[in-house]
Scaffold this motif. Sequence first.
Motif, PDB file in Angstrom:
ATOM      1  N   HIS A   2       0.812  -1.209   0.000  1.00  0.00           N
ATOM      2  CA  HIS A   2       0.000   0.000   0.000  1.00  0.00           C
ATOM      3  C   HIS A   2       0.848   1.264   0.000  1.00  0.00           C
ATOM      4  O   HIS A   2       0.352   2.348  -0.237  1.00  0.00           O
ATOM      5  CB  HIS A   2      -0.995  -0.009   1.161  1.00  0.00           C
ATOM      6  N   GLU A   3       2.142   1.128   0.214  1.00  0.00           N
ATOM      7  CA  GLU A   3       3.036   2.285   0.186  1.00  0.00           C
ATOM      8  C   GLU A   3       3.042   2.945  -1.194  1.00  0.00           C
ATOM      9  O   GLU A   3       3.179   4.167  -1.305  1.00  0.00           O
ATOM     10  CB  GLU A   3       4.457   1.887   0.596  1.00  0.00           C
ATOM     11  N   LEU A   4       2.865   2.134  -2.241  1.00  0.00           N
ATOM     12  CA  LEU A   4       2.822   2.683  -3.598  1.00  0.00           C
ATOM     13  C   LEU A   4       1.642   3.647  -3.747  1.00  0.00           C
ATOM     14  O   LEU A   4       1.796   4.757  -4.270  1.00  0.00           O
ATOM     15  CB  LEU A   4       2.742   1.539  -4.613  1.00  0.00           C
ATOM     16  N   SER A   5       0.470   3.253  -3.288  1.00  0.00           N
ATOM     17  CA  SER A   5      -0.695   4.138  -3.385  1.00  0.00           C
ATOM     18  C   SER A   5      -0.547   5.350  -2.466  1.00  0.00           C
ATOM     19  O   SER A   5      -1.017   6.451  -2.793  1.00  0.00           O
ATOM     20  CB  SER A   5      -1.988   3.389  -3.100  1.00  0.00           C
ATOM     21  N   LEU A   6       0.114   5.191  -1.326  1.00  0.00           N
ATOM     22  CA  LEU A   6       0.369   6.332  -0.452  1.00  0.00           C
ATOM     23  C   LEU A   6       1.274   7.347  -1.144  1.00  0.00           C
ATOM     24  O   LEU A   6       1.039   8.561  -1.070  1.00  0.00           O
ATOM     25  CB  LEU A   6       1.007   5.877   0.864  1.00  0.00           C
ATOM     26  N   CYS A   7       2.283   6.859  -1.845  1.00  0.00           N
ATOM     27  CA  CYS A   7       3.186   7.756  -2.571  1.00  0.00           C
ATOM     28  C   CYS A   7       2.468   8.449  -3.726  1.00  0.00           C
ATOM     29  O   CYS A   7       2.750   9.616  -4.018  1.00  0.00           O
ATOM     30  CB  CYS A   7       4.417   7.001  -3.069  1.00  0.00           C
ATOM     31  N   GLU A   8       1.540   7.763  -4.358  1.00  0.00           N
ATOM     32  CA  GLU A   8       0.745   8.397  -5.412  1.00  0.00           C
ATOM     33  C   GLU A   8      -0.091   9.535  -4.820  1.00  0.00           C
ATOM     34  O   GLU A   8      -0.228  10.599  -5.434  1.00  0.00           O
ATOM     35  CB  GLU A   8      -0.140   7.373  -6.107  1.00  0.00           C
ATOM     36  N   SER A   9      -0.630   9.334  -3.639  1.00  0.00           N
ATOM     37  CA  SER A   9      -1.397  10.389  -2.971  1.00  0.00           C
ATOM     38  C   SER A   9      -0.499  11.565  -2.584  1.00  0.00           C
ATOM     39  O   SER A   9      -0.904  12.718  -2.707  1.00  0.00           O
ATOM     40  CB  SER A   9      -2.088   9.836  -1.730  1.00  0.00           C
ATOM     41  N   ILE A  10       0.700  11.268  -2.120  1.00  0.00           N
ATOM     42  CA  ILE A  10       1.661  12.328  -1.786  1.00  0.00           C
ATOM     43  C   ILE A  10       1.972  13.142  -3.036  1.00  0.00           C
ATOM     44  O   ILE A  10       2.001  14.376  -2.996  1.00  0.00           O
ATOM     45  CB  ILE A  10       2.945  11.741  -1.166  1.00  0.00           C
ATOM     46  N   LEU A  11       2.192  12.469  -4.154  1.00  0.00           N
ATOM     47  CA  LEU A  11       2.475  13.163  -5.404  1.00  0.00           C
ATOM     48  C   LEU A  11       1.313  14.068  -5.811  1.00  0.00           C
ATOM     49  O   LEU A  11       1.525  15.193  -6.265  1.00  0.00           O
ATOM     50  CB  LEU A  11       2.804  12.160  -6.515  1.00  0.00           C
ATOM     51  N   GLN A  12       0.098  13.614  -5.626  1.00  0.00           N
ATOM     52  CA  GLN A  12      -1.072  14.444  -5.935  1.00  0.00           C
ATOM     53  C   GLN A  12      -1.070  15.726  -5.092  1.00  0.00           C
ATOM     54  O   GLN A  12      -1.345  16.817  -5.596  1.00  0.00           O
ATOM     55  CB  GLN A  12      -2.371  13.680  -5.695  1.00  0.00           C
ATOM     56  N   VAL A  13      -0.734  15.589  -3.822  1.00  0.00           N
ATOM     57  CA  VAL A  13      -0.664  16.762  -2.942  1.00  0.00           C
ATOM     58  C   VAL A  13       0.430  17.706  -3.432  1.00  0.00           C
ATOM     59  O   VAL A  13       0.231  18.928  -3.503  1.00  0.00           O
ATOM     60  CB  VAL A  13      -0.406  16.345  -1.475  1.00  0.00           C
ATOM     61  N   LEU A  14       1.582  17.159  -3.792  1.00  0.00           N
ATOM     62  CA  LEU A  14       2.686  17.989  -4.276  1.00  0.00           C
ATOM     63  C   LEU A  14       2.292  18.743  -5.540  1.00  0.00           C
ATOM     64  O   LEU A  14       2.603  19.931  -5.690  1.00  0.00           O
ATOM     65  CB  LEU A  14       3.925  17.126  -4.551  1.00  0.00           C
ATOM     66  N   GLU A  15       1.596  18.069  -6.448  1.00  0.00           N
ATOM     67  CA  GLU A  15       1.170  18.707  -7.695  1.00  0.00           C
ATOM     68  C   GLU A  15       0.118  19.782  -7.441  1.00  0.00           C
ATOM     69  O   GLU A  15       0.163  20.859  -8.046  1.00  0.00           O
ATOM     70  CB  GLU A  15       0.656  17.657  -8.673  1.00  0.00           C
ATOM     71  N   GLN A  16      -0.823  19.528  -6.546  1.00  0.00           N
ATOM     72  CA  GLN A  16      -1.832  20.531  -6.199  1.00  0.00           C
ATOM     73  C   GLN A  16      -1.186  21.757  -5.567  1.00  0.00           C
ATOM     74  O   GLN A  16      -1.521  22.900  -5.907  1.00  0.00           O
ATOM     75  CB  GLN A  16      -2.873  19.943  -5.246  1.00  0.00           C
ATOM     76  N   GLN A  17      -0.252  21.523  -4.659  1.00  0.00           N
ATOM     77  CA  GLN A  17       0.423  22.635  -3.998  1.00  0.00           C
ATOM     78  C   GLN A  17       1.344  23.398  -4.943  1.00  0.00           C
ATOM     79  O   GLN A  17       1.545  24.599  -4.789  1.00  0.00           O
ATOM     80  CB  GLN A  17       1.200  22.142  -2.772  1.00  0.00           C
ATOM     81  N   ALA A  18       1.901  22.715  -5.937  1.00  0.00           N
ATOM     82  CA  ALA A  18       2.754  23.384  -6.931  1.00  0.00           C
ATOM     83  C   ALA A  18       1.954  24.429  -7.683  1.00  0.00           C
ATOM     84  O   ALA A  18       2.439  25.534  -7.940  1.00  0.00           O
ATOM     85  CB  ALA A  18       3.345  22.362  -7.891  1.00  0.00           C
ATOM     86  N   THR A  19       0.725  24.097  -8.008  1.00  0.00           N
ATOM     87  CA  THR A  19      -0.151  25.051  -8.690  1.00  0.00           C
ATOM     88  C   THR A  19      -0.514  26.198  -7.756  1.00  0.00           C
ATOM     89  O   THR A  19      -0.423  27.371  -8.122  1.00  0.00           O
ATOM     90  CB  THR A  19      -1.434  24.341  -9.179  1.00  0.00           C
ATOM     91  N   ALA A  20      -0.899  25.873  -6.547  1.00  0.00           N
ATOM     92  CA  ALA A  20      -1.343  26.883  -5.582  1.00  0.00           C
ATOM     93  C   ALA A  20      -0.204  27.801  -5.139  1.00  0.00           C
ATOM     94  O   ALA A  20      -0.393  29.005  -4.973  1.00  0.00           O
ATOM     95  CB  ALA A  20      -1.973  26.205  -4.372  1.00  0.00           C
ATOM     96  N   GLN A  21       0.988  27.235  -4.960  1.00  0.00           N
ATOM     97  CA  GLN A  21       2.109  28.010  -4.414  1.00  0.00           C
ATOM     98  C   GLN A  21       3.153  28.370  -5.461  1.00  0.00           C
ATOM     99  O   GLN A  21       4.190  28.939  -5.141  1.00  0.00           O
ATOM    100  CB  GLN A  21       2.741  27.248  -3.256  1.00  0.00           C
TER     101      GLN A  21
END
Length: 113
Positions: A2-21
């Motif tokens: 499940h670490e793979l799916s957790l890392c995919e979620s982390i990447l989504q957060v990073l991409e969302q924050q890249a746009t916002a910040q």
Amino acid sequence: MHELSLCESILQVLEQQATAQQYTKVKTVWLEIGALSGVEPEAMLFSFDVVTIGTLAENAKLEIIEVPGQAWCMACAGNVVVEQLYDVCPKCGSHQLQVNNGDQMRIKELEVE
């Protein structure tokens, strides 16, 4: 793993924050992982490298901060350190423990460009 799916979620957060910040590259991610979270740090390191290929976090360093497990013992009315879920209280041997720290995972800090 499940670490793979957790890392995919982390990447989504990073991409969302890249746009916002308004950043374009992630250099370092500091990730807090609780001892009681069920997440394997070594598997996270491997999965993070795999998931971030071709993304704004490619070649980013994942720094893992391990957070010890902590629980409130109802019998002796104190906080105790526990190494795994369903441990007994190390002070009094009671099973009446309520986890209050160490079961989470969160992005603590980012280094970005």
